[in-house]
Design an enzyme around this catalytic site. Sequence first.
Site, short mmCIF file in Angstrom:
data_model
loop_
_atom_site.label_atom_id
_atom_site.label_comp_id
_atom_site.label_asym_id
_atom_site.label_seq_id
_atom_site.Cartn_x
_atom_site.Cartn_y
_atom_site.Cartn_z
N LYS A 128 86.16 13.98 77.73
CA LYS A 128 86.62 13.91 76.39
C LYS A 128 86.00 12.83 75.49
CE LYS A 128 89.68 16.87 73.97
NZ LYS A 128 89.66 18.23 74.34
N SER B 156 82.58 28.16 76.47
CA SER B 156 81.41 27.08 76.41
C SER B 156 80.70 27.20 77.59
CB SER B 156 82.08 25.64 76.40
OG SER B 156 82.57 25.30 75.15
N1 GLU Z 1 87.97 20.74 72.92
C1 GLU Z 1 88.19 22.09 73.61
C2 GLU Z 1 89.29 21.82 74.69
O1 GLU Z 1 90.12 21.18 74.38
C3 GLU Z 1 87.04 22.62 74.24
C4 GLU Z 1 86.35 21.95 75.16
C5 GLU Z 1 84.84 22.50 75.54
O2 GLU Z 1 84.70 23.50 75.06
O3 GLU Z 1 84.10 21.92 76.26
O4 GLU Z 1 89.48 22.56 75.56
#
Ligand code: GLU
Length: 459
Positions: A116, A392
Amino acid sequence: MISQTRDIVQKSLDALLEDGSFLPEVKGETRKKAFTSLTSILSTPNHVHKSYLRIPLEDEKVVRIPAFRVQHNNALGPYKGGIRFHETVNEEEVVNLASLMTLKNALHDVPFGGGKGGIILNPREYSEKELHLIARKYVQYFSDVLGPDKDIPAPDMGSGEREMDWMMAEYKSIRPGMPYRGSFTGKSVVNGGSLGRREATGKGVFFTFRYLVHDFVRDQKSLLTKTDNVFAKTALDFEDRALTIAVQGFGNVGSVAALEAHQSTHLQNKVVAVSDRNVTLFNSDGLDIPALVEFTMKNKGDLPTGEEQLKEIGVNAEIRDRDEVLFLDVDVLMLAALEDQVHKDNVEKVKARIIVEGANAPITTEADTYLSDQGVIIIPDILANAGGVIVSYFEWLQGRETQFYTEEEVFNLLYDKMKATLDTVLPLFFGDPFPLRQNCYIHSVMKLSTVLYRQGKLY
Ligand code: GLU
């Protein structure tokens, strides 16, 4: 917050240590040592990268903006997770969110680890030119640790397609001649993004809810009526009746989930309330969600806040305080705003019997325990909001193959993946006394433990 994830991981490890059918070949002292290793591996991130981005602003002042990339665990594949652009970002939060990504990917069998990122800023306070520079600097500062097979960022709160396009372009110019399409996901479709990625999280949130209260309850009725499990009673009580839904947050996740609920032909739904950072809008006969979505698209994402605006778009709604959405007398509450929204000081006012976590960690530990003790079903973040990272993954695959799927193919693949997870965890959930969050964690921890054991990482 961080302690909540850690505590549930630990509880899962404790349960698995006692369960002789899990890794039966690891016995006695070796078993104890292996589980101690698992605790330390899963409770700490592999890396915490922090930099201060030097940004010359348009007024020629130079500022230093703190930024993070946390890489929690990569046992299952490259680190993966969004980059949050928000003023409340802090290291502890990013570490916790990275560990949730590890668990989320493990739960849904997505071949990625957990990461993250975060930048401490309020994006509304910067011009587009400044944000462009901030996005590019982030990639410059962290480019050594990022990459399509190392660590793949995506959007999170405060960031979207625009930022991912900028970041991918910067990565491409820093690493000329190297594969770049898989370096960032959540890009615009013209830049190699996937159809359906923008709607994926919201669609997945509604799908998980619908699958639980409709498909699963219908197909597994005999299982549910036989057990005296308190959550089975809650689920059965939802069968075949009109449900009222309130949605907190009307951004990319909440607005899509609300629209899905509004349009669903599987359930007799009424979305009676939605909210954002300014207001709650309420109508006991159901709100005109498409009209509200259209309004937000023209108004920087904000819902109408006055009678005049509502009249102009022909929407009939009462304007209430922002936080009232949490305490309405509804069947279902979808939390798609920020963390820690339901906590020990307001949990007693929550009336919904099913809560769906569209945001990451919107319920604190104390509130979670209180609600679960009352038989409230909480569909946890790592289960409900994984649509984003699942699509993704499809985007990353499509970028590798330079073969692109239709929107219909993307959604079908998304639902198949989520259904497979739900079919694994729901029978266990209705068959034992643990809340659904605990069941999901056990499943993820089992997968991670087995992989780490076979990789020889536990001794
Ligand atoms: N930010 C999104 C999550 O918390 C997507 C993360 C991603 O697509 O890698 O799951």
